[in-house]
Write an enzyme that holds these catalytic residues in place. Structure first.
Site, mmCIF file in Angstrom:
data_model
loop_
_atom_site.group_PDB
_atom_site.id
_atom_site.type_symbol
_atom_site.label_atom_id
_atom_site.label_comp_id
_atom_site.label_asym_id
_atom_site.label_seq_id
_atom_site.Cartn_x
_atom_site.Cartn_y
_atom_site.Cartn_z
ATOM 1 N N HIS A 119 0.620 -1.135 0.179
ATOM 2 C CA HIS A 119 0.014 0.101 -0.024
ATOM 3 C C HIS A 119 0.761 1.306 -0.040
ATOM 4 C CE1 HIS A 119 0.653 0.591 4.220
ATOM 5 N NE2 HIS A 119 0.680 -0.768 4.577
ATOM 6 N N ASP A 120 0.467 2.205 -0.731
ATOM 7 C CA ASP A 120 1.145 3.657 -0.676
ATOM 8 C C ASP A 120 2.351 3.753 -1.453
ATOM 9 O OD1 ASP A 120 -1.162 5.146 0.760
ATOM 10 O OD2 ASP A 120 -0.357 3.346 2.321
ATOM 11 N N GLY A 137 4.807 -1.298 2.544
ATOM 12 C CA GLY A 137 4.160 -0.114 2.368
ATOM 13 C C GLY A 137 5.100 1.375 2.164
#
Length: 258
Positions: A119-120, A137
């Site tokens: 994520h991100d 992440g």
């Protein structure tokens, strides 16, 4: 072009000349740009935007919920640019609210089999991630970077332009632009001269060689040297290298000289 055995939810936006093979799933919030091909068994979930002329191979999973215990169904997104090659069994997660809500991939990248983007994550252009490279992440990669196979990248790590990380390394700190690192834990091994020679002028490479020696081989405080070089150099490559070093949050992994 689109198999009747594919499941495409109402609301999905499919561009011209898109090929979708049997047993694919496309969510209602997906947008797929023209010329993209999606091989059998791939699944695209959530709010995922895919640009033009991407090649997505079988059993890729794009946009499934982030692997973050704090995620609670917020409105998050995965954005993929143009001309990327995404090979078999890759997994790309969208962003999280705490990280800006977006995972973003640029253009002309190659993601080999079993690559994971957490994520991100932010990826630039023209990068290569070899088989089983895994990015936790909030990792950020610049342009023209290379990650070897079986290499995990710790969360929040930043990797600069034209950097290279060797296969089977374990990276927990930032790798500056134009540098090469390998090992477990990975440390700097010098400049990525092969990558630089393909894209850069000799005078820029010579300037980087001189700067690298001052920064990492003279035993001086790294941040002090980087600030001094920023004040004295006119070379754009050296400025980029030193700016990255002065902004690092996780530190630079190198063997300090006495």
């Amino acid at each position: 072009m689109i198999s009747p055995l594919a499941i495409i939810e109402d609301g999905a936006i499919i561009g011209d000349n898109v090929e979708i093979a049997p047993h694919c799933f496309i969510s209602a919030q997906t947008t797929i740009g023209e010329g993209t091909t999606i091989a059998h068994g791939s699944c695209i979930y959530g709010k995922t935007t895919i640009g033009k002329n991407n090649r997505i191979f079988s059993h890729a999973v794009l946009g499934s919920a982030p692997q973050d215990l704090k995620f609670n169904g917020e409105d998050v997104e995965l954005i993929i640019g143009d001309n990327n090659t995404i090979r078999e069994f890759t997994l790309f997660n969208p962003g999280t609210e705490g990280g800006g809500s977006i995972t973003k991939v640029g253009n002309n990248n190659l993601f080999m089999g079993y690559v994971h983007l957490g994520h991100d994550v932010i990826i630039g252009d023209n990068c290569i991630l070899a088989n089983c490279a895994t990015l936790a992440g909030h990792v950020e990669m610049g342009n023209n970077a290379v990650i070897g196979g079986m290499t995990p990248i710790h969360q929040f790590v930043k990797i600069g332009d034209f950097a290279m990380v060797g296969g089977a390394s374990a990276l927990s700190q930032d790798i500056p632009p134009y540098c090469m690192a390998e090992g477990n834990r990975a440390t700097l091994r010098g400049l990525n001269l092969t990558g630089l020679r393909r894209h850069s002028e000799r005078e820029d490479i010579n300037a980087l060689k001189s700067a690298y020696k001052e920064l990492f081989e003279m035993g001086k405080p790294l941040q002090d040297v980087a600030k001094e070089l920023l004040e004295t150099t006119e070379n754009a490559y050296v400025k980029n290298l030193c700016t990255f070093i002065t902004n690092t949050k996780r530190g630079i992994p190198f063997e300090r000289k006495n």
